[in-house]
Design a protein around this motif. Sequence first.
Motif, PDB file in Angstrom:
ATOM      1  N   VAL A 102       5.428  -8.354   4.657  1.00 37.22           N
ATOM      2  CA  VAL A 102       6.422  -8.100   3.623  1.00 37.22           C
ATOM      3  C   VAL A 102       7.759  -8.664   4.088  1.00 37.22           C
ATOM      4  O   VAL A 102       8.224  -8.367   5.193  1.00 37.22           O
ATOM      5  N   GLU A 104      10.577  -9.099   1.542  1.00 36.42           N
ATOM      6  CA  GLU A 104      11.582  -8.447   0.704  1.00 36.42           C
ATOM      7  C   GLU A 104      10.874  -7.341  -0.057  1.00 36.42           C
ATOM      8  O   GLU A 104       9.713  -7.475  -0.405  1.00 36.42           O
ATOM      9  N   MET A 105      11.606  -6.268  -0.342  1.00 37.06           N
ATOM     10  CA  MET A 105      11.001  -5.186  -1.101  1.00 37.06           C
ATOM     11  C   MET A 105      12.058  -4.552  -1.985  1.00 37.06           C
ATOM     12  O   MET A 105      13.164  -4.262  -1.530  1.00 37.06           O
ATOM     13  N   ASP A 107      13.083  -1.502  -5.080  1.00 35.87           N
ATOM     14  CA  ASP A 107      12.819  -0.087  -5.326  1.00 35.87           C
ATOM     15  C   ASP A 107      11.637   0.135  -6.266  1.00 35.87           C
ATOM     16  O   ASP A 107      11.022   1.192  -6.267  1.00 35.87           O
ATOM     17  N   SER A 125       2.844   0.100  -3.048  1.00 37.72           N
ATOM     18  CA  SER A 125       3.649   1.317  -2.887  1.00 37.72           C
ATOM     19  C   SER A 125       3.817   1.638  -1.406  1.00 37.72           C
ATOM     20  O   SER A 125       2.931   1.360  -0.590  1.00 37.72           O
ATOM     21  N   GLY A 126       4.975   2.211  -1.091  1.00 37.84           N
ATOM     22  CA  GLY A 126       5.250   2.622   0.282  1.00 37.84           C
ATOM     23  C   GLY A 126       5.390   1.466   1.248  1.00 37.84           C
ATOM     24  O   GLY A 126       5.072   1.608   2.431  1.00 37.84           O
ATOM     25  N   LEU A 127       5.861   0.331   0.790  1.00 40.56           N
ATOM     26  CA  LEU A 127       5.972  -0.853   1.652  1.00 40.56           C
ATOM     27  C   LEU A 127       7.407  -1.030   2.136  1.00 40.56           C
ATOM     28  O   LEU A 127       8.365  -0.776   1.410  1.00 40.56           O
ATOM     29  N   ASN A 128       7.532  -1.485   3.366  1.00 39.78           N
ATOM     30  CA  ASN A 128       8.834  -1.786   3.964  1.00 39.78           C
ATOM     31  C   ASN A 128       8.811  -3.206   4.516  1.00 39.78           C
ATOM     32  O   ASN A 128       7.733  -3.744   4.813  1.00 39.78           O
ATOM     33  N   ILE A 129       9.995  -3.767   4.690  1.00 41.38           N
ATOM     34  CA  ILE A 129      10.094  -5.113   5.257  1.00 41.38           C
ATOM     35  C   ILE A 129       9.462  -5.103   6.652  1.00 41.38           C
ATOM     36  O   ILE A 129       9.711  -4.213   7.460  1.00 41.38           O
ATOM     37  N   ASP A 131       6.163  -4.856   7.184  1.00 39.62           N
ATOM     38  CA  ASP A 131       4.822  -4.269   7.138  1.00 39.62           C
ATOM     39  C   ASP A 131       3.769  -5.357   6.957  1.00 39.62           C
ATOM     40  O   ASP A 131       3.971  -6.338   6.250  1.00 39.62           O
ATOM     41  N   LYS A 147      -0.795  -1.626   2.384  1.00 43.76           N
ATOM     42  CA  LYS A 147      -0.359  -1.625   3.792  1.00 43.76           C
ATOM     43  C   LYS A 147      -1.557  -1.327   4.704  1.00 43.76           C
ATOM     44  O   LYS A 147      -2.369  -0.468   4.408  1.00 43.76           O
TER      45      LYS A 147
END
Length: 148
Positions: A102, A104-105, A107, A125-129, A131, A147
Amino acid sequence: MEWLTTWTAWHWLILGFVLLIAEILIPGIFLLWWGLAAVVVAGLMAFVTALTLPLLGIIYAVLATIFSIMWWKYQHGRDQADEKHSVLNQRNHAMLASRGVVQEMGDNGIGRGRFGDTTWRIQGSGLNIGDTVEVRAVQGITLIVKKI
């Protein structure tokens, strides 16, 4: 001009074989069905000698058209069935089960992920840069990821 009015079954047969040979020698030309129509007309003329040349010409044109349309419909159906099972030229579907990172993510759960040397629009869902994700499905140009 006299030879044109005295066509026999042999003339139609020769025309048919010339067209069939041309189909083999000339790439990209669609002469097979015209050649087969000429062979059928030769057979018809051999059994029904009372047919006139204009009528045989019409029969030939109709047969060639029917054979060509039948082949086109058959081949078009096969091509569409093959397309459903192929990922050729559908790079996004070839991405299934691929892993990426990932980058960019947003909201709303939509972002961008790097897969190899390309970035793709991703959703999950629940993803962060940073991951690591795996592609589970494809919706249009969006890769649905999870993820890992």
